[in-house]
Scaffold this motif. Structure first.
Motif, short mmCIF file in Angstrom:
data_model
loop_
_atom_site.label_atom_id
_atom_site.label_comp_id
_atom_site.label_asym_id
_atom_site.label_seq_id
_atom_site.Cartn_x
_atom_site.Cartn_y
_atom_site.Cartn_z
N SER A 3 16.38 45.61 38.95
CA SER A 3 15.45 45.79 37.82
C SER A 3 14.07 45.22 38.17
O SER A 3 13.93 44.44 39.12
CB SER A 3 16.01 45.09 36.57
N ASP A 4 13.07 45.62 37.41
CA ASP A 4 11.70 45.15 37.65
C ASP A 4 11.59 43.63 37.48
O ASP A 4 10.76 43.00 38.13
CB ASP A 4 10.71 45.83 36.70
N ASP A 5 12.44 43.07 36.63
CA ASP A 5 12.38 41.62 36.38
C ASP A 5 13.46 40.85 37.15
O ASP A 5 13.91 39.79 36.72
CB ASP A 5 12.48 41.33 34.89
N ILE A 6 13.85 41.38 38.30
CA ILE A 6 14.90 40.75 39.13
C ILE A 6 14.62 39.26 39.33
O ILE A 6 13.48 38.86 39.53
CB ILE A 6 15.02 41.47 40.51
N ILE B 160 13.13 33.74 43.70
CA ILE B 160 12.26 34.91 43.81
C ILE B 160 12.33 35.64 42.47
O ILE B 160 13.42 35.98 42.01
CB ILE B 160 12.74 35.81 44.97
N GLN B 161 11.15 35.87 41.85
CA GLN B 161 11.14 36.49 40.53
C GLN B 161 10.24 37.72 40.52
O GLN B 161 9.10 37.67 40.98
CB GLN B 161 10.67 35.50 39.48
N GLY B 162 10.77 38.82 40.02
CA GLY B 162 10.01 40.06 39.91
C GLY B 162 10.16 40.92 41.14
O GLY B 162 10.39 40.44 42.25
N GLN C 74 7.63 40.29 44.28
CA GLN C 74 8.01 39.13 45.10
C GLN C 74 9.31 39.42 45.86
O GLN C 74 9.46 39.05 47.02
CB GLN C 74 8.16 37.91 44.19
N PHE C 75 10.23 40.11 45.19
CA PHE C 75 11.50 40.49 45.81
C PHE C 75 11.24 41.40 47.02
O PHE C 75 11.80 41.18 48.10
CB PHE C 75 12.37 41.20 44.76
N ALA C 76 10.38 42.40 46.86
CA ALA C 76 10.06 43.33 47.94
C ALA C 76 9.42 42.59 49.12
O ALA C 76 9.78 42.83 50.28
CB ALA C 76 9.13 44.44 47.44
N SER C 77 8.51 41.68 48.84
CA SER C 77 7.87 40.89 49.91
C SER C 77 8.91 40.09 50.69
O SER C 77 8.87 40.04 51.92
CB SER C 77 6.83 39.93 49.34
N SER C 78 9.83 39.47 49.97
CA SER C 78 10.88 38.69 50.62
C SER C 78 11.78 39.57 51.48
O SER C 78 12.17 39.17 52.59
CB SER C 78 11.72 37.94 49.59
N LEU C 79 12.10 40.75 50.99
CA LEU C 79 12.94 41.66 51.78
C LEU C 79 12.25 42.06 53.07
O LEU C 79 12.88 42.12 54.13
CB LEU C 79 13.28 42.92 50.96
N HIS C 80 10.95 42.35 53.00
CA HIS C 80 10.20 42.73 54.20
C HIS C 80 10.15 41.57 55.19
O HIS C 80 10.25 41.79 56.41
CB HIS C 80 8.80 43.23 53.84
N GLU C 81 10.01 40.34 54.70
CA GLU C 81 10.00 39.16 55.58
C GLU C 81 11.36 38.98 56.26
O GLU C 81 11.42 38.56 57.42
CB GLU C 81 9.69 37.89 54.77
N MET C 82 12.44 39.27 55.56
CA MET C 82 13.79 39.06 56.08
C MET C 82 14.29 40.23 56.93
O MET C 82 15.31 40.12 57.59
CB MET C 82 14.78 38.88 54.93
N ALA C 83 13.59 41.35 56.90
CA ALA C 83 14.07 42.56 57.56
C ALA C 83 14.31 42.32 59.05
O ALA C 83 13.55 41.64 59.73
CB ALA C 83 13.06 43.69 57.37
N SER C 84 15.39 42.89 59.52
CA SER C 84 15.77 42.79 60.93
C SER C 84 15.46 44.12 61.62
O SER C 84 15.79 45.18 61.07
CB SER C 84 17.27 42.48 61.04
N PRO C 85 14.84 44.08 62.80
CA PRO C 85 14.54 45.34 63.49
C PRO C 85 15.81 46.09 63.92
O PRO C 85 15.79 47.30 64.08
CB PRO C 85 13.71 44.92 64.70
N GLU C 86 16.90 45.36 64.09
CA GLU C 86 18.18 45.97 64.45
C GLU C 86 19.19 45.65 63.35
O GLU C 86 19.10 44.59 62.72
CB GLU C 86 18.69 45.40 65.77
N PRO C 87 20.15 46.53 63.14
CA PRO C 87 21.14 46.28 62.08
C PRO C 87 21.96 45.03 62.35
O PRO C 87 22.22 44.67 63.50
CB PRO C 87 22.04 47.52 62.11
#
Length: 116
Positions: free
Chosen positions: A29-32, A42-44, A47-60
């Motif tokens: 949801s938008d208010d995650i 992490i709220q909203g 901020q959630f999307a930013s955190s996901l991009h920071e945590m993203a792994s180039p390989e599975p």
């Protein structure tokens, strides 16, 4: 036989393992509100999307789900993720949904421990 919610949570966790940020963002949801125990809150969706991009792994990462429990608007998933460089993390995520049918995740609480 898996329920729709169990199948959804399996796919959601697989999306974390493969860094499929787009899928993950459609599932919340938008208010995650995401609390990573002992680390951060992490709220909203932004901020959630930013955190996901920071945590993203180039390989599975390798995902192993041991337990997947659903009840009403709540669920829990417990398992391990192993990074491409061989680090393994045990996790347990507790989810709260904003409804029943076609609901999105409105709250997550994650417990993560690095295995040695």
């Amino acid at each position: 036989m898996e329920t729709n919610r169990q199948d959804f949570l399996k796919k959601f966790n697989e999306a974390f393992a493969t860094s499929d940020v787009d899928f993950i963002l459609t599932a919340v949801s938008d208010d995650i509100l995401w609390t990573i125990a002992g680390d951060k809150v992490i709220q909203g969706k932004d901020q959630f999307a930013s955190s996901l991009h920071e945590m993203a792994s180039p390989e599975p990462m390798k995902l192993k789900i041991r337990h997947l429990i659903t009840h009403g608007k709540e669920a829990a998933v417990e398992g391990t993720m192993t990074t491409p460089n061989g680090k393994t993390y045990s996790f347990c995520d507790i989810y709260t949904f904003n409804g029943f049918k076609d609901a999105q995740i409105k709250e997550m609480k994650s417990y993560v421990v690095e295995e040695h």
